[in-house]
Design a protein around this motif. Structure first.
Motif, short mmCIF file in Angstrom:
data_model
loop_
_atom_site.label_atom_id
_atom_site.label_comp_id
_atom_site.label_asym_id
_atom_site.label_seq_id
_atom_site.Cartn_x
_atom_site.Cartn_y
_atom_site.Cartn_z
N ASP A 363 -23.04 -99.60 -28.24
CA ASP A 363 -22.91 -101.25 -28.58
C ASP A 363 -21.56 -101.53 -29.18
N ASN A 364 -20.73 -100.56 -29.70
CA ASN A 364 -19.48 -101.00 -30.20
C ASN A 364 -18.66 -99.74 -30.07
N LEU A 365 -17.43 -100.02 -29.46
CA LEU A 365 -16.59 -99.09 -29.14
C LEU A 365 -15.98 -98.07 -30.42
N LEU A 366 -15.91 -99.12 -31.39
CA LEU A 366 -14.99 -98.56 -32.67
C LEU A 366 -16.01 -98.09 -33.75
N ASP A 367 -17.10 -98.66 -33.59
CA ASP A 367 -18.18 -98.34 -34.60
C ASP A 367 -19.60 -98.26 -33.98
N PRO A 368 -19.75 -97.21 -33.24
CA PRO A 368 -21.02 -97.19 -32.28
C PRO A 368 -22.35 -97.08 -33.34
N ARG A 369 -23.42 -97.51 -33.04
CA ARG A 369 -24.65 -97.43 -33.57
C ARG A 369 -26.07 -97.13 -32.68
N GLU A 370 -25.72 -97.52 -31.43
CA GLU A 370 -26.67 -97.19 -30.32
C GLU A 370 -25.99 -96.77 -29.10
N VAL A 399 -22.20 -87.17 -26.86
CA VAL A 399 -22.30 -87.84 -28.29
C VAL A 399 -23.46 -88.80 -28.15
N ARG A 400 -24.59 -88.65 -28.69
CA ARG A 400 -25.58 -89.42 -28.69
C ARG A 400 -25.91 -90.40 -30.24
N TYR A 401 -25.97 -91.70 -30.22
CA TYR A 401 -26.03 -92.34 -31.30
C TYR A 401 -27.47 -93.08 -31.23
N GLN A 402 -28.23 -92.88 -32.12
CA GLN A 402 -29.50 -93.25 -32.31
C GLN A 402 -29.85 -94.01 -33.66
N PRO A 403 -30.01 -95.65 -33.59
CA PRO A 403 -30.08 -96.20 -34.85
C PRO A 403 -31.36 -95.92 -35.58
N VAL A 404 -31.17 -96.10 -36.91
CA VAL A 404 -32.51 -95.72 -37.81
C VAL A 404 -32.56 -96.98 -38.73
N GLY A 405 -33.74 -97.61 -38.73
CA GLY A 405 -33.77 -98.85 -39.65
C GLY A 405 -32.63 -99.92 -39.36
N GLU A 406 -32.55 -100.63 -40.38
CA GLU A 406 -31.46 -101.61 -40.22
C GLU A 406 -30.12 -101.16 -40.27
N ARG A 407 -29.56 -100.31 -40.95
CA ARG A 407 -28.23 -99.93 -41.00
C ARG A 407 -28.16 -98.66 -40.34
N ASP A 408 -28.71 -97.72 -40.72
CA ASP A 408 -28.53 -96.19 -40.55
C ASP A 408 -28.34 -95.83 -39.08
N VAL A 409 -27.59 -94.44 -39.04
CA VAL A 409 -27.50 -94.06 -37.65
C VAL A 409 -27.47 -92.39 -37.70
N PHE A 410 -28.19 -91.97 -36.67
CA PHE A 410 -28.34 -90.58 -36.46
C PHE A 410 -27.45 -90.06 -35.18
N ILE A 411 -26.34 -89.13 -35.37
CA ILE A 411 -25.58 -88.86 -34.57
C ILE A 411 -25.63 -87.50 -34.05
N LEU A 412 -25.80 -87.27 -32.73
CA LEU A 412 -26.06 -85.76 -32.20
C LEU A 412 -24.46 -85.66 -31.23
N ARG A 413 -24.19 -84.29 -31.43
CA ARG A 413 -22.89 -83.98 -30.50
C ARG A 413 -23.21 -82.75 -29.81
N ALA A 414 -22.69 -82.55 -28.65
CA ALA A 414 -22.75 -81.17 -28.02
C ALA A 414 -21.49 -81.07 -27.42
N ASP A 415 -20.57 -79.86 -27.30
CA ASP A 415 -19.36 -79.72 -26.70
C ASP A 415 -19.52 -78.29 -26.04
#
Length: 538
Positions: A363-370, A399-415
Motif C-alpha cells: 500500500d505504500n512503497l516507503l512505509d508499507p502496512r499491508e 516479506v509479508r506486511y499484515q495490518p493489525v488494528g488501526e496502526r500496528d503491523v505484523f511483518i514476516l520475512r523469509a530469505d
C-alpha cells in the motif's frame, strides 16, 4: 450552527432599547436558522423566541423530522444512452451515493452528483456534463424526490502527443514513456499514470497531461503534455551512520542529458568505515513498454569480519517495469582480490549473467502496512566463458506486511539461497552468502554468520533466514517493535543450523521510511547488540 448565523455577529446586534430592530433581528434569525437546517434535511423546524428578555435574546429550535430520500431517478443522454452501454449505466446507478431511505443533506446531494459525473467522465466520455438536477421536497411527509440527468456527450478516443516545454532534451524523450496508442478509448487513469511516470523521472520538475474536451472532434483527440524541464546537472553530498558499516560520507554527480541525448550519468564516491565504493553508471532513456538499458563500472573495497575484498566490475543491464513487477537482466565481468585474515591472498574472476524478478504489492512503497514483496534471483558463470569456476546461484525473498488494528503491523520475512558448484573455491563473494546484522539476523555482527576460513568469516553456498516482527505505533510518528530472527550461512547442508536473535526496538517515521533502532540479543553468541537501519528494505 451559531457560528454560521450572521444575526449573531456583534455588529448585527441592535440597540436593546429599539424594539423594532429587535423584532427584525428575531425574524432574520428565524429565516437563517430555517435555511441552515434545510441544508441538513430539516424542512419543518419550529423556531421561537423564549421569554421577553431584551438581552440576552434566547431562541428555541425544534428540529422536526429529518427528510429521507423516497425516489431516485437517474437518466443518461448522449452516447452512453446507447444499448451497447447498458452494463455501464447499471454500474453507475448502483454506485449512486444517496439511495432511497438515506437522510437528505445538501452536502451529500452535491457530493453524489459530483461523484456520478466523475464516474461517467473518467472513462470514454470526457465531455460529460450535468444537464438536469432536481430535489423536490414534500415538507409534510419529510420525503425528497431526486432526479439527475447526465449528458455523456460522444465517446472520446485518444490521439498523438502534443508536447510543450521541451528545450534541452530530445524531442522523442516524452514519447518513450507513453503507452497510449492512437485510437485507444479515453481513460483518465491512463493519463494520470502517464503524468505520474513523467513526473518521477529526472528530466522534469513539473508535468501536466490532459486532453481538450470542448469544441474538438472526439476522434483521436491530441494528448496535451506540458512540461517544465528540471536542471540536468546535480551534485549531492551526504553523511550517515549504520551499525553495519559505521560512519559514511558520500559525494555524487548526476547529469540527466549526457551528450545531449537524454542519457542519465550517475557517478559518485562512497566512503564507509568498512566499505569504500566508486561507481559510474549510464542509463539510457526507456523504450516504449518499460524497458530501460544501462551500462556502468565500479570498484569497491571492503573489510568485514576479517575478510578483505577488492572488487572491480563492468557490466550492462536491462530493466523492465510493468505494473507491480520489475525484472532486471545483467551481464557483468568482475575481478576480485580475496584476502581472508590468516590465509594467502588470491584472485578470482567471473563473467556472470544474472536475472532478478521482483513483485511489489504494497500500500505504500516507503512505509508499507499491508501487502507483500516477493523476489527471486538466478545467475551464474562457467569456466568456458571467462569464469574461474562453474556455478549457479539461486536466491529468493518474501516479506509479508499484515495490518493489525488501526496502526500496528505484523511483518514476516523469509530469505534463502543456494550456490550450486563443486566448492566455494574461485567463486567471487557476490555469489556466496553471509548473513547477520541489521535487516538480517539481529543480535549478531554484520555478516558474521558464514564459513570460518583462517580467522575470517567468508561466504558459504547455503543460506536461510526468517524473521517475525510486530510494530506497535504509539502515534503517527513513533512506535515500538518486538522481533525474533533466525538464520545462518554455511558451506555444507549437513552442518546448517539456525542461530536465533531477538529483542526490542524503537521506530520513527522519517521521510525516507521508518528508522529502526533495535537492541537484540544473539542467543548463540550471548551478546547484546545495537542495530540502526531504515526498517524497509526491498
Amino acid at each position: 450552527m451559531t457560528a454560521h448565523l450572521s444575526t449573531l455577529r456583534e455588529d448585527a446586534l441592535p440597540n436593546a432599547a429599539d424594539d423594532r430592530e429587535r423584532q427584525a433581528l428575531i425574524r432574520r434569525t428565524r429565516k437563517e436558522v430555517e435555511a441552515l437546517l434545510a441544508t441538513e434535511g430539516y424542512f419543518t423546524p419550529t423556531v421561537s423566541r423564549v421569554g421577553d428578555s431584551r438581552s440576552p435574546m434566547e431562541v428555541k429550535v425544534i428540529l422536526g423530522p429529518r427528510a429521507e430520500i423516497s425516489v431516485v431517478d437517474i437518466a443518461f443522454s448522449g452516447a452512453l444512452a446507447d444499448p451497447a452501454h447498458a452494463d455501464r449505466r447499471d454500474q453507475l446507478k448502483q454506485s449512486w451515493q444517496l439511495p432511497v431511505g438515506a437522510s437528505f443533506r445538501q452536502a451529500d446531494w452535491d457530493g453524489a452528483k459530483g461523484h456520478l459525473l466523475d464516474a461517467v467522465a473518467y472513462r470514454d466520455f470526457a465531455a460529460a456534463r450535468l444537464v438536469k438536477t432536481r430535489a423536490e421536497v414534500d415538507p409534510e411527509t419529510a420525503r425528497v424526490r431526486l432526479a439527475v440527468t447526465i449528458d455523456s456527450g460522444p465517446a472520446f478516443t485518444m490521439g498523438s502527443l502534443n508536447i510543450e516545454g521541451l528545450q534541452d532534451y530530445p524531442s522523442d524523450l516524452v514519447s518513450r514513456y507513453n503507452l497510449i496508442e492512437p485510437g485507444d478509448p479515453y481513460d483518465l487513469d491512463r493519463l494520470l499514470e502517464f503524468q505520474r511516470v513523467l513526473q518521477s523521472t529526472a528530466y522534469f520538475s513539473s508535468v501536466v497531461v490532459n486532453v481538450a474536451t470542448r469544441d474538438v472532434s472526439p476522434e483521436q483527440v491530441p494528448i496535451q503534455v506540458s512540461v517544465v524541464e528540471a536542471p540536468p546537472k546535480r551534485v549531492g553530498l551526504g553523511v550517515g551512520f549504520s551499525s553495519n558499516n559505521g560512519y559514511r560520507t558520500e559525494a555524487s554527480y548526476r547529469n540527466a542529458n549526457l551528450l545531449g541525448r537524454g542519457w542519465i550519468l550517475t557517478t559518485g564516491l562512497r566512503l564507509q568505515q568498512r566499505e569504500q565504493l566508486a561507481y559510474a553508471d549510464v542509463f539510457l532513456p526507456p523504450e516504449r513498454g518499460g524497458r530501460q538499458d544501462s551500462f556502468g563500472a565500479l570498484t569497491e573495497r571492503s573489510d568485514t569480519q576479517g575478510l578483505k575484498i577488492t572488487n572491480s566490475a563492468i557490466g550492462i543491464a536491462r530493466k523492465h517495469q510493468r505494473d507491480d513487477i520489475e525484472t532486471h537482466l545483467a551481464l557483468k565481468l568482475q575481478r576480485e582480490t580475496y584476502a581472508p585474515e590468516g590465509v594467502e591472498e588470491s584472485n578470482r574472476k567471473a563473467l556472470s549473467l544474472n536475472w532478478t524478478w521482483t513483485w511489489r504489492k504494497v500500500d505504500n512503497l516507503l512505509d508499507p502496512r499491508e501487502g507483500f514483496v516477493l523476489s527471486g534471483q538466478i545467475g551464474g558463470g562457467a569456466k568456458a566463458a571467462l569464469s574461474d569456476q562453474n556455478f549457479l546461484r539461486l536466491a529468493g525473498r518474501l516479506v509479508r506486511y499484515q495490518p493489525v488494528g488501526e496502526r500496528d503491523v505484523f511483518i514476516l520475512r523469509a530469505d534463502g539461497g543456494i550456490t550450486l558448484a563443486p566448492s566455494r573455491d574461485d567463486i567471487p563473494q557476490d555469489f556466496l552468502f553471509r548473513t547477520g546484522g541489521a535487516q538480517s539476523v539481529r543480535g549478531y555482527a554484520y555478516q558474521s554468520l558464514g564459513v570460518a576460513e583462517g580467522s575470517a568469516t567468508v561466504g558459504g553456498r547455503y543460506m536461510a533466514a526468517v524473521s517475525a516482527e510486530y510494530v506497535h505505533w504509539l502515534d503517527n510518528t513513533w512506535g515500538i517493535a518486538g522481533f525474533v530472527d533466525a538464520g545462518n550461512a554455511t558451506d555444507e547442508r549437513e552442518t546448517f543450523r539456525f542461530k536465533a536473535g531477538y529483542g526490542l526496538g524503537a521506530r520513527w517515521r522519517s521521510p525516507a521510511g521508518p528508522l529502526a533502532v533495535d537492541l537484540a540479543y544473539g542467543h548463540d553468541d550471548r551478546t547484546l547488540r545495537l542495530h540502526f537501519a531504515i526498517a524497509v528494505a526491498f
